[in-house]
Structure formats: structure tokens, C-alpha cells
Design a protein around this motif. Structure first.
Motif, short mmCIF file in Angstrom:
data_model
loop_
_atom_site.label_atom_id
_atom_site.label_comp_id
_atom_site.label_asym_id
_atom_site.label_seq_id
_atom_site.Cartn_x
_atom_site.Cartn_y
_atom_site.Cartn_z
N VAL A 249 17.16 24.61 4.92
CA VAL A 249 18.53 24.99 5.24
C VAL A 249 18.93 24.48 6.62
O VAL A 249 20.03 23.94 6.80
CB VAL A 249 18.71 26.53 5.14
N LEU A 250 18.04 24.62 7.59
CA LEU A 250 18.32 24.11 8.93
C LEU A 250 18.53 22.59 8.92
O LEU A 250 19.39 22.07 9.62
CB LEU A 250 17.19 24.47 9.89
N THR A 251 17.74 21.89 8.12
CA THR A 251 17.89 20.43 8.03
C THR A 251 19.23 20.05 7.44
O THR A 251 19.91 19.16 7.95
CB THR A 251 16.74 19.84 7.19
N VAL A 252 19.63 20.71 6.37
CA VAL A 252 20.92 20.41 5.73
C VAL A 252 22.07 20.67 6.69
O VAL A 252 22.99 19.86 6.82
CB VAL A 252 21.08 21.21 4.42
N VAL A 253 22.03 21.80 7.38
CA VAL A 253 23.10 22.13 8.32
C VAL A 253 23.14 21.12 9.47
O VAL A 253 24.21 20.63 9.85
CB VAL A 253 22.94 23.57 8.85
N ALA A 254 21.98 20.79 10.03
CA ALA A 254 21.93 19.84 11.14
C ALA A 254 22.43 18.46 10.71
O ALA A 254 23.16 17.80 11.45
CB ALA A 254 20.52 19.74 11.69
N LEU A 255 22.06 18.02 9.51
CA LEU A 255 22.52 16.71 9.03
C LEU A 255 24.01 16.71 8.74
O LEU A 255 24.69 15.71 8.97
CB LEU A 255 21.72 16.28 7.81
N SER A 256 24.55 17.83 8.25
CA SER A 256 25.99 17.87 8.00
C SER A 256 26.77 17.83 9.31
O SER A 256 27.82 17.19 9.40
CB SER A 256 26.37 19.11 7.18
N VAL A 257 26.25 18.48 10.34
CA VAL A 257 26.89 18.41 11.66
C VAL A 257 26.74 17.01 12.23
O VAL A 257 27.66 16.48 12.86
CB VAL A 257 26.30 19.47 12.60
N ALA A 258 25.59 16.37 12.00
CA ALA A 258 25.37 15.01 12.51
C ALA A 258 26.34 14.03 11.88
O ALA A 258 26.89 13.17 12.58
CB ALA A 258 23.93 14.58 12.23
#
Length: 94
Positions: free
Chosen positions: A77-86
Motif C-alpha cells: 500500500v505504501l508503495t502504491v501511494v508513493a508511486l501515485s504521488v511520484a
């Protein structure tokens, strides 16, 4: 007496979170620091899963598999959120 290797996954996650949040505080974009935190949680899940039985945990109430699944879901979940912000940051749609 417990062995220090039983704490390896927990300490890795703590170090990764400290480094990622510290990097954000020093001016790194939030998505980059969040990816550091996410990858440390995912790597902690792998370490927790492959830990030998005699060093599996200092907590008798949780199983090794429960910890690994929990860390894996949280890291994903943290990876998906960080990539969407990126993606938003890179494309300029902040």
C-alpha cells in the motif's frame, strides 16, 4: 536469553522509516522518502518470512506468517501511494 537476529526485521523497518522520514525532513520529495519506507517494510516482510524457527519472534502471540503478510500488505500500500504521488509530481500535477 534471546538472540539479536530475531530483531533483524523489526530493526530494518525502524531504520528504513527513520531514514526515509529524515530524508523528507532534509528536503527530499515526499514520494522518494515514502518509497524508502515502503521498500524497507517490504524487505522486512521478506526477512520475517525467511527467519529460522528458532529465531522467529520475540512475540509469542503472533506468528511469523502473520507478521510477513501484515508487513507485505502495508509495504504494498505504501508503495502504491508513493508511486501515485511520484507520477503526479513528475507530471507537474501537484
Amino acid at each position: 536469553m534471546t538472540n539479536g537476529k530475531a530483531w533483524a526485521s523489526y530493526l530494518l523497518i525502524l531504520a528504513g522509516a527513520t531514514f526515509g522520514l529524515g530524508a523528507i525532513a532534509m528536503g527530499l520529495p515526499a514520494w522518494a522518502g515514502s518509497l524508502v519506507v515502503a521498500f524497507s517494510v517490504l524487505f522486512g516482510a521478506v526477512l520475517r518470512l525467511i527467519a529460522p524457527d528458532d529465531r522467529e519472534s520475540l512475540l509469542a502471540v503472533r506468528s511469523r506468517r502473520t507478521d510477513a503478510v501484515t508487513y507485505g500488505v502495508l509495504g504494498g500500500v505504501l508503495t502504491v501511494v508513493a508511486l501515485s504521488v511520484a507520477v503526479q509530481w513528475i507530471t507537474g500535477r501537484q
